[in-house]
Design an enzyme around this catalytic site. Structure first.
Site, PDB file in Angstrom:
ATOM      1  N   TYR A  79     -14.036 -17.075 -41.261  1.00  0.00           N
ATOM      2  CA  TYR A  79     -12.731 -17.668 -40.939  1.00  0.00           C
ATOM      3  C   TYR A  79     -11.567 -16.713 -41.222  1.00  0.00           C
ATOM      4  CZ  TYR A  79      -8.898 -21.084 -41.205  1.00  0.00           C
ATOM      5  OH  TYR A  79      -7.721 -21.764 -41.027  1.00  0.00           O
ATOM      6  N   GLU A  83     -12.830 -32.072 -43.728  1.00  0.00           N
ATOM      7  CA  GLU A  83     -11.704 -32.414 -44.590  1.00  0.00           C
ATOM      8  C   GLU A  83     -11.563 -31.422 -45.737  1.00  0.00           C
ATOM      9  OE1 GLU A  83     -14.369 -34.165 -44.055  1.00  0.00           O
ATOM     10  OE2 GLU A  83     -15.300 -34.756 -45.946  1.00  0.00           O
TER      11      GLU A  83
HETATM   12  P1  NAD Z   1      -7.752 -29.280 -36.977  1.00  0.00           P
HETATM   13  O1  NAD Z   1      -9.215 -28.966 -36.989  1.00  0.00           O
HETATM   14  O2  NAD Z   1      -7.344 -30.656 -37.315  1.00  0.00           O
HETATM   15  O3  NAD Z   1      -7.118 -28.887 -35.568  1.00  0.00           O
HETATM   16  C1  NAD Z   1      -7.599 -27.827 -34.787  1.00  0.00           C
HETATM   17  C2  NAD Z   1      -7.827 -28.363 -33.396  1.00  0.00           C
HETATM   18  O4  NAD Z   1      -8.264 -27.287 -32.555  1.00  0.00           O
HETATM   19  C3  NAD Z   1      -8.929 -29.437 -33.343  1.00  0.00           C
HETATM   20  O5  NAD Z   1      -8.433 -30.660 -32.837  1.00  0.00           O
HETATM   21  C4  NAD Z   1      -9.971 -28.839 -32.420  1.00  0.00           C
HETATM   22  O6  NAD Z   1     -10.605 -29.790 -31.577  1.00  0.00           O
HETATM   23  C5  NAD Z   1      -9.150 -27.853 -31.615  1.00  0.00           C
HETATM   24  N1  NAD Z   1      -9.993 -26.835 -31.001  1.00  0.00           N
HETATM   25  C6  NAD Z   1     -11.057 -26.182 -31.550  1.00  0.00           C
HETATM   26  N2  NAD Z   1     -11.636 -25.403 -30.636  1.00  0.00           N
HETATM   27  C7  NAD Z   1     -10.932 -25.554 -29.487  1.00  0.00           C
HETATM   28  C8  NAD Z   1     -11.069 -25.013 -28.176  1.00  0.00           C
HETATM   29  N3  NAD Z   1     -12.070 -24.167 -27.870  1.00  0.00           N
HETATM   30  N4  NAD Z   1     -10.180 -25.407 -27.233  1.00  0.00           N
HETATM   31  C9  NAD Z   1      -9.204 -26.289 -27.536  1.00  0.00           C
HETATM   32  N5  NAD Z   1      -9.023 -26.842 -28.747  1.00  0.00           N
HETATM   33  C10 NAD Z   1      -9.892 -26.469 -29.711  1.00  0.00           C
HETATM   34  O7  NAD Z   1      -7.078 -28.219 -37.959  1.00  0.00           O
HETATM   35  P2  NAD Z   1      -5.583 -28.152 -38.519  1.00  0.00           P
HETATM   36  O8  NAD Z   1      -5.681 -28.391 -39.959  1.00  0.00           O
HETATM   37  O9  NAD Z   1      -4.686 -28.974 -37.694  1.00  0.00           O
HETATM   38  O10 NAD Z   1      -5.275 -26.613 -38.297  1.00  0.00           O
HETATM   39  C11 NAD Z   1      -4.447 -26.149 -37.222  1.00  0.00           C
HETATM   40  C12 NAD Z   1      -4.365 -24.637 -37.288  1.00  0.00           C
HETATM   41  O11 NAD Z   1      -3.840 -24.243 -38.549  1.00  0.00           O
HETATM   42  C13 NAD Z   1      -5.735 -23.943 -37.168  1.00  0.00           C
HETATM   43  O12 NAD Z   1      -5.580 -22.730 -36.478  1.00  0.00           O
HETATM   44  C14 NAD Z   1      -6.093 -23.652 -38.607  1.00  0.00           C
HETATM   45  O13 NAD Z   1      -6.992 -22.567 -38.730  1.00  0.00           O
HETATM   46  C15 NAD Z   1      -4.718 -23.335 -39.181  1.00  0.00           C
HETATM   47  N6  NAD Z   1      -4.663 -23.540 -40.643  1.00  0.00           N
HETATM   48  C16 NAD Z   1      -4.762 -24.797 -41.155  1.00  0.00           C
HETATM   49  C17 NAD Z   1      -4.714 -24.967 -42.524  1.00  0.00           C
HETATM   50  C18 NAD Z   1      -4.807 -26.340 -43.159  1.00  0.00           C
HETATM   51  O14 NAD Z   1      -4.735 -26.432 -44.381  1.00  0.00           O
HETATM   52  N7  NAD Z   1      -4.948 -27.415 -42.410  1.00  0.00           N
HETATM   53  C19 NAD Z   1      -4.562 -23.863 -43.384  1.00  0.00           C
HETATM   54  C20 NAD Z   1      -4.476 -22.598 -42.823  1.00  0.00           C
HETATM   55  C21 NAD Z   1      -4.517 -22.450 -41.438  1.00  0.00           C
END
Ligand code: NAD
Length: 333
Positions: free
Chosen positions: A154, A196
């Site tokens: 990741y 989660e």
């Molecule tokens: P999440 O998993 O809830 O949302 C990510 C979404 O991307 C999902 O709904 C998934 O279905 C979609 N996705 C995955 N593959 C896909 C594809 N091939 N085409 C279209 N959609 C696709 O995660 P989140 O917590 O909302 O995170 C959003 C972004 O923020 C991500 O890039 C994540 O890496 C980054 N991020 C999140 C956190 C956190 O604490 N939540 C921390 C650091 C970075």
């Protein structure tokens, strides 16, 4: 913040069926933008489905589908990724790596269709393990990502994708914005699907204990690891401020309120109004020893930093998860 004038071309939120993307789409709609939402999940599985947006179920890792999503949009927010909490990313390294295809095809489509600005959601997981080996976490400033040794899978994908954004900016003049999110939590996200993160998992465990009258929950690890947790409203505010800024390098978007996992659990219990015993699973994945956000750069660039106290964010998160737990148990009964 002075938002850009609302134009006739829509803005695109990739990963809008997910947690942060769903909140960001709500914010953009509230600001009056035309919003196109895209996610690989079927619409019925999105955490939030906004009727005011154009909602598309597309696999953005495919070049043609990414191009269809980007066609005619003004700004792209790329929050689409295959990701989850430490339990997920430590066992799905290759799947996480494959998110590079999403960013690659979105960048190509953005270059080809004349997108004005491109936002990329990176992560604190880009920071090297060797700077996070103590629970008295040294706050991580942006430059500390190098020499690189990020989280396997990741973190490497995030760091590589950050650099691809920078290279598209250098070679093609694409205006890019890159935020490194630090442990974002809040309602309308994963709470029981294996993706989660700690705040949601602890809310779920506490809510189940409250309903069953059980006096104990399980904590992963010894409870002494430290993290900061960012409420989703702060995250979305930071994304919008960053997008409107002229800053094109990576920027931390994270709370600097450092707590141990045990303190996080105590806060969830206090939110629920219960006292519980903790049973420690010392074989569970726990990630680096300590991680905190250095917010000097975000303060200087945006004149702002995340400020929602963890107790206030949990007060908004716990009821949503407790409600989901209740509905799931009633449906199963
Ligand atoms: P999440 O998993 O809830 O949302 C990510 C979404 O991307 C999902 O709904 C998934 O279905 C979609 N996705 C995955 N593959 C896909 C594809 N091939 N085409 C279209 N959609 C696709 O995660 P989140 O917590 O909302 O995170 C959003 C972004 O923020 C991500 O890039 C994540 O890496 C980054 N991020 C999140 C956190 C956190 O604490 N939540 C921390 C650091 C970075």
């Amino acid at each position: 913040m002075t938002p850009s004038p609302v134009g006739p071309r829509p803005v695109l939120v990739c990963g809008a069926g997910g947690f942060i993307g769903g909140h960001l789409a709500a914010r953009l709609l509230a600001e009056g933008h035309r919003v196109r939402c895209a996610d690989v999940k079927p619409l019925r599985s999105w955490f939030q489905l906004h009727p005011g947006a154009e909602n598309l179920s597309l696999d953005l890792s495919h070049r043609e589908q990414a191009a269809a999503a980007v066609a005619g949009v003004r700004d792209v927010y790329n929050l689409a990724a295959d990701m989850g909490g430490i339990g997920y990313i430590s066992t799905h390294r290759a799947d996480c790596m494959l998110s590079v295809l999403i960013n690659t095809h979105l960048l190509l489509a953005a270059r080809e269709s004349g997108v004005r600005r491109y936002f990329y959601a990176s992560s604190a997981c880009v920071y090297p393990d060797y700077r996070q080996d103590r629970t008295e976490a040294q706050p991580l400033a942006e430059a500390m990502a190098y020499p690189a040794m990020p989280e396997d899978g990741y973190g490497w994908e995030k760091l590589f994708s950050e650099r691809m954004c920078a290279d598209f900016a250098a070679d093609y003049g694409l205006a890019v914005r890159v935020a490194r999110f630090h442990n974002v939590y809040g309602p309308h996200g994963s709470w029981d699907d294996g993706r989660e993160k700690a705040p949601a998992a602890l809310c779920r465990k506490v809510a189940r204990a409250v309903r069953s009258g059980g006096g104990e929950i399980e904590l992963w690890g010894d409870g002494r690891r430290t993290r900061s947790f960012t409420y989703v409203d702060d995250c979305v505010e930071g994304v919008r401020r960053l997008m409107e800024s002229g800053h094109d390098g990576p920027l931390n978007l994270g709370s600097s309120e450092l707590v141990t996992v045990r303190e996080l659990a105590d806060l969830v219990c206090a939110t629920a109004g219960v006292r519980l015993r903790y049973r420690h699973d010392l074989t569970a994945p726990t990630g680096v020893a300590g991680r905190n956000s250095d917010n000097a750069l975000v303060r200087s660039v945006l004149g702002w930093e995340p400020s929602v106290p963890l107790s206030a964010g949990l007060a908004a998160t716990y009821p949503w998860i407790a409600d989901r737990v209740g509905r799931a148990e009633e449906a199963a009964a």
